[in-house]
Design a protein around this motif. Structure first.
Motif, PDB file in Angstrom:
ATOM      1  N   ALA A  30      31.255  35.553  40.770  1.00 24.89           N
ATOM      2  CA  ALA A  30      30.609  36.200  39.713  1.00 24.89           C
ATOM      3  C   ALA A  30      29.389  37.061  40.013  1.00 24.89           C
ATOM      4  N   GLN A  31      28.950  37.173  41.215  1.00 28.81           N
ATOM      5  CA  GLN A  31      27.940  38.171  41.718  1.00 28.81           C
ATOM      6  C   GLN A  31      28.710  39.506  41.995  1.00 28.81           C
ATOM      7  N   TYR A  32      30.032  39.380  42.543  1.00 25.86           N
ATOM      8  CA  TYR A  32      30.632  40.481  42.932  1.00 25.86           C
ATOM      9  C   TYR A  32      31.372  41.260  41.759  1.00 25.86           C
ATOM     10  N   ALA A  33      32.079  40.287  40.691  1.00 32.28           N
ATOM     11  CA  ALA A  33      32.647  40.865  39.518  1.00 32.28           C
ATOM     12  C   ALA A  33      32.373  40.013  38.312  1.00 32.28           C
ATOM     13  N   LEU A  69      39.116  46.442  41.452  1.00 32.17           N
ATOM     14  CA  LEU A  69      39.822  45.914  42.291  1.00 32.17           C
ATOM     15  C   LEU A  69      38.950  45.597  43.501  1.00 32.17           C
ATOM     16  N   ARG A  70      38.210  46.426  43.996  1.00 35.28           N
ATOM     17  CA  ARG A  70      37.645  46.217  44.973  1.00 35.28           C
ATOM     18  C   ARG A  70      36.423  44.863  45.157  1.00 35.28           C
ATOM     19  N   ASP A  71      35.966  44.881  44.197  1.00 32.31           N
ATOM     20  CA  ASP A  71      34.962  43.554  43.850  1.00 32.31           C
ATOM     21  C   ASP A  71      35.899  42.402  43.597  1.00 32.31           C
ATOM     22  N   VAL A  72      37.016  42.385  43.122  1.00 32.08           N
ATOM     23  CA  VAL A  72      37.853  41.095  42.891  1.00 32.08           C
ATOM     24  C   VAL A  72      38.350  40.980  44.254  1.00 32.08           C
ATOM     25  N   VAL A  73      38.682  41.720  45.016  1.00 31.90           N
ATOM     26  CA  VAL A  73      39.058  41.521  46.399  1.00 31.90           C
ATOM     27  C   VAL A  73      38.098  41.124  47.247  1.00 31.90           C
ATOM     28  N   ASP A  74      36.876  41.608  47.332  1.00 34.79           N
ATOM     29  CA  ASP A  74      35.651  41.108  47.702  1.00 34.79           C
ATOM     30  C   ASP A  74      35.591  39.600  47.416  1.00 34.79           C
ATOM     31  N   SER A  75      35.429  39.229  46.369  1.00 39.85           N
ATOM     32  CA  SER A  75      35.004  37.984  45.869  1.00 39.85           C
ATOM     33  C   SER A  75      36.406  36.947  46.531  1.00 39.85           C
ATOM     34  N   ALA A  76      37.489  37.234  46.631  1.00 38.68           N
ATOM     35  CA  ALA A  76      38.517  36.567  47.075  1.00 38.68           C
ATOM     36  C   ALA A  76      38.448  36.395  48.627  1.00 38.68           C
ATOM     37  N   ARG A  77      38.090  37.531  49.249  1.00 39.33           N
ATOM     38  CA  ARG A  77      37.754  37.206  50.827  1.00 39.33           C
ATOM     39  C   ARG A  77      36.385  36.467  51.150  1.00 39.33           C
ATOM     40  N   GLU A  78      35.325  36.628  50.241  1.00 38.77           N
ATOM     41  CA  GLU A  78      34.152  35.893  50.778  1.00 38.77           C
ATOM     42  C   GLU A  78      33.933  34.636  50.078  1.00 38.77           C
ATOM     43  N   CYS A  79      34.918  34.125  49.202  1.00 40.56           N
ATOM     44  CA  CYS A  79      34.798  32.810  48.655  1.00 40.56           C
ATOM     45  C   CYS A  79      34.916  31.787  49.550  1.00 40.56           C
ATOM     46  N   PRO A  80      33.867  30.947  49.729  1.00 39.40           N
ATOM     47  CA  PRO A  80      34.123  29.698  50.701  1.00 39.40           C
ATOM     48  C   PRO A  80      34.816  28.580  50.310  1.00 39.40           C
ATOM     49  N   GLY A  81      35.516  28.533  49.022  1.00 49.10           N
ATOM     50  CA  GLY A  81      36.375  27.811  48.522  1.00 49.10           C
ATOM     51  C   GLY A  81      37.613  27.965  48.927  1.00 49.10           C
ATOM     52  N   ILE A  89      51.574  41.227  39.374  1.00 43.32           N
ATOM     53  CA  ILE A  89      52.269  41.008  38.244  1.00 43.32           C
ATOM     54  C   ILE A  89      53.857  41.017  38.241  1.00 43.32           C
ATOM     55  N   SER A  90      54.253  42.261  38.704  1.00 41.86           N
ATOM     56  CA  SER A  90      55.758  42.220  38.661  1.00 41.86           C
ATOM     57  C   SER A  90      56.733  41.305  39.384  1.00 41.86           C
ATOM     58  N   ASP A  91      56.104  40.756  40.802  1.00 41.38           N
ATOM     59  CA  ASP A  91      56.875  39.712  41.365  1.00 41.38           C
ATOM     60  C   ASP A  91      56.338  38.395  41.834  1.00 41.38           C
ATOM     61  N   MET A  92      54.946  38.300  41.180  1.00 41.35           N
ATOM     62  CA  MET A  92      54.237  36.941  41.478  1.00 41.35           C
ATOM     63  C   MET A  92      53.713  36.731  42.788  1.00 41.35           C
ATOM     64  N   THR A  93      53.866  37.973  43.776  1.00 41.74           N
ATOM     65  CA  THR A  93      53.483  37.948  45.235  1.00 41.74           C
ATOM     66  C   THR A  93      52.006  37.697  45.169  1.00 41.74           C
ATOM     67  N   GLU A  94      51.538  36.884  45.920  1.00 40.54           N
ATOM     68  CA  GLU A  94      50.002  36.945  46.034  1.00 40.54           C
ATOM     69  C   GLU A  94      49.504  37.962  47.239  1.00 40.54           C
ATOM     70  N   VAL A  95      48.823  38.967  46.883  1.00 41.96           N
ATOM     71  CA  VAL A  95      48.330  39.880  47.695  1.00 41.96           C
ATOM     72  C   VAL A  95      46.994  39.893  48.495  1.00 41.96           C
ATOM     73  N   TYR A  96      46.241  39.009  47.885  1.00 39.58           N
ATOM     74  CA  TYR A  96      45.013  38.828  48.274  1.00 39.58           C
ATOM     75  C   TYR A  96      44.653  37.244  48.030  1.00 39.58           C
ATOM     76  N   GLY A  97      43.918  36.680  48.975  1.00 39.86           N
ATOM     77  CA  GLY A  97      43.720  35.423  48.675  1.00 39.86           C
ATOM     78  C   GLY A  97      44.254  34.261  49.743  1.00 39.86           C
ATOM     79  N   PRO A  98      44.319  33.130  49.611  1.00 43.55           N
ATOM     80  CA  PRO A  98      44.455  32.181  50.633  1.00 43.55           C
ATOM     81  C   PRO A  98      46.143  32.119  50.903  1.00 43.55           C
ATOM     82  N   ASP A  99      47.040  32.399  50.051  1.00 36.94           N
ATOM     83  CA  ASP A  99      48.230  32.331  50.139  1.00 36.94           C
ATOM     84  C   ASP A  99      48.894  33.755  50.321  1.00 36.94           C
ATOM     85  N   ALA A 100      48.217  34.877  50.539  1.00 33.16           N
ATOM     86  CA  ALA A 100      48.432  36.274  50.919  1.00 33.16           C
ATOM     87  C   ALA A 100      49.171  36.263  52.361  1.00 33.16           C
ATOM     88  N   GLU A 101      50.101  37.034  52.568  1.00 32.75           N
ATOM     89  CA  GLU A 101      50.555  37.180  53.833  1.00 32.75           C
ATOM     90  C   GLU A 101      49.905  38.054  54.832  1.00 32.75           C
TER      91      GLU A 101
END
Length: 101
Positions: A30-33, A69-81, A89-101
């Protein structure tokens, strides 16, 4: 996919969701985005819909505006949880977050 790669592909449509079971309520997202994330009275973070309402259904998603986008990605990267998931959306592939390759 890096933020630079996303910019180079013309900002392919992305959406974000939060796994509340893993949310620690730190509020970094919520601080980032604040346009995308908000803490509710239960102390957990949720994504917001286009009408600024919290989307509280499990797995609820909201589109990621390219300008944030940058703020949301930073949120995903910095999230302690490690509970923020950003996927194409096109193929439902996680690109940022804990399940991203």
């Amino acid at each position: 996919m890096s933020v630079q790669q996303a910019a180079e592909t013309g900002g392919e449509g992305l959406e974000v969701w939060i796994d509340q079971d893993l949310c620690t309520g730190d509020g970094i997202c919520a601080q980032y985005a604040p346009e995308v994330f908000e803490l509710d009275i239960d102390g957990l973070a949720y994504v917001k819909g286009s009408d600024d309402e919290l989307l509280q259904a499990p797995g609820a998603t909201t589109p990621v505006p390219f300008s944030l986008l940058r703020d949301v990605v930073d949120s995903a990267r910095e999230c302690p949880g490690e509970c923020i998931h950003v996927r194409r959306i096109s193929d439902m592939t996680e690109v940022y977050g804990p399940d991203a390759e």
